[in-house]
Design a protein around this motif. Sequence first.
Motif, mmCIF file in Angstrom:
data_model
loop_
_atom_site.group_PDB
_atom_site.id
_atom_site.type_symbol
_atom_site.label_atom_id
_atom_site.label_comp_id
_atom_site.label_asym_id
_atom_site.label_seq_id
_atom_site.Cartn_x
_atom_site.Cartn_y
_atom_site.Cartn_z
ATOM 1 N N ARG A 195 0.836 -1.212 0.000
ATOM 2 C CA ARG A 195 0.000 0.000 0.000
ATOM 3 C C ARG A 195 0.867 1.257 0.000
ATOM 4 O O ARG A 195 0.580 2.231 -0.709
ATOM 5 N N LEU A 196 1.941 1.248 0.749
ATOM 6 C CA LEU A 196 2.855 2.392 0.762
ATOM 7 C C LEU A 196 3.452 2.622 -0.624
ATOM 8 O O LEU A 196 3.575 3.761 -1.078
ATOM 9 N N THR A 197 3.813 1.551 -1.279
ATOM 10 C CA THR A 197 4.377 1.663 -2.629
ATOM 11 C C THR A 197 3.368 2.258 -3.600
ATOM 12 O O THR A 197 3.710 3.114 -4.425
ATOM 13 N N SER A 275 13.570 5.326 -1.925
ATOM 14 C CA SER A 275 12.691 4.879 -0.843
ATOM 15 C C SER A 275 11.763 3.766 -1.322
ATOM 16 O O SER A 275 11.497 2.799 -0.596
ATOM 17 N N LEU A 276 11.264 3.892 -2.555
ATOM 18 C CA LEU A 276 10.413 2.849 -3.119
ATOM 19 C C LEU A 276 11.158 1.521 -3.191
ATOM 20 O O LEU A 276 10.609 0.458 -2.850
ATOM 21 N N GLU A 277 12.390 1.576 -3.628
ATOM 22 C CA GLU A 277 13.195 0.353 -3.721
ATOM 23 C C GLU A 277 13.465 -0.233 -2.333
ATOM 24 O O GLU A 277 13.446 -1.448 -2.137
ATOM 25 N N TYR A 278 13.675 0.648 -1.376
ATOM 26 C CA TYR A 278 13.967 0.214 -0.007
ATOM 27 C C TYR A 278 12.753 -0.488 0.593
ATOM 28 O O TYR A 278 12.871 -1.546 1.222
ATOM 29 N N ASP A 284 10.053 -7.814 0.364
ATOM 30 C CA ASP A 284 10.517 -9.109 -0.137
ATOM 31 C C ASP A 284 11.009 -9.988 1.012
ATOM 32 O O ASP A 284 10.873 -11.213 0.978
ATOM 33 N N GLY A 285 11.573 -9.344 2.020
ATOM 34 C CA GLY A 285 12.097 -10.089 3.176
ATOM 35 C C GLY A 285 10.977 -10.706 4.012
ATOM 36 O O GLY A 285 11.216 -11.662 4.763
#
Length: 286
Positions: A195-197, A275-278, A284-285
Amino acid sequence: MQHGPAVRRRKLGAELRALRTGAGLTSGEAARLVGWHQSKVSRIETGSSGAKPADVRSLLDAYGVGDPQLREVMLALAGLDDGAGRDHWWHAYRGVLPPTYRDFISLESQARAMRTLETTVVPGLLQTAEYARAVTRAALGGVSEERLDTLVEVRLTRQEVLRARPPLELDAVLDEAVLRREVGGPEVMARQLERLTEAARLPQVRLQVLPFTAGAHIGVTGPFVVFSFSSTSDLDVVVLDHLTSTLYLERKEDLRVYTEAFNALQANALSPEDSLEYIAAIGDGL
């Protein structure tokens, strides 16, 4: 520092006083125009007493204020509904929401922009229903399921400001702890990160992550929100939320300090793209 109703009365009074002065009127002349005693105008301008909807409209008319945005903000600060702008839907929840929360929603609904630092949980405007339920249950131990349902409903309805026309402009800096804390468990958190993404890709949302590697920063003192309004910066306000109270800061010096602090946090945070990638990597973790 004052609570919501007091700070709004003072802001409303200060702006009405400025409008009266700009119209070239004394308080006595303004009172005669609307058929009041001068003391009533003075009490409203100093914030020592509130103003009814008809009172605010009468003064705005007397001062020749036709700007619909300015009128909307004035009425919003008084906690009024002039039948224009964003709907004051939260009035239907008076029996459930404490006054401080209603005041916050009122400011959020009428603001042009919101800058928020979050150090522990995802901002309410970006929460999923599952996350909102989990965090509300944790914050209000022993809350009934019926009241919990209502509070989650309120949280989700608040998010309409991001889809309004015009939408609220949201700048959010999230400490990495917000992303790592598994509120509701891994599955709920994974959906929350998605949702944040999604939200970060909206043109009116700027989301940045402050990673642990940034070390100590000015935000370690706690989260805060800065609301800005379209008509004048004199109506801007800082909100500090505590366990048993909410404080509103209106002094120009306070606004300057918190605005500079937020700018510094943005400068030290990852870029919106990084930030999106982070966020994706943390998801993924899970």
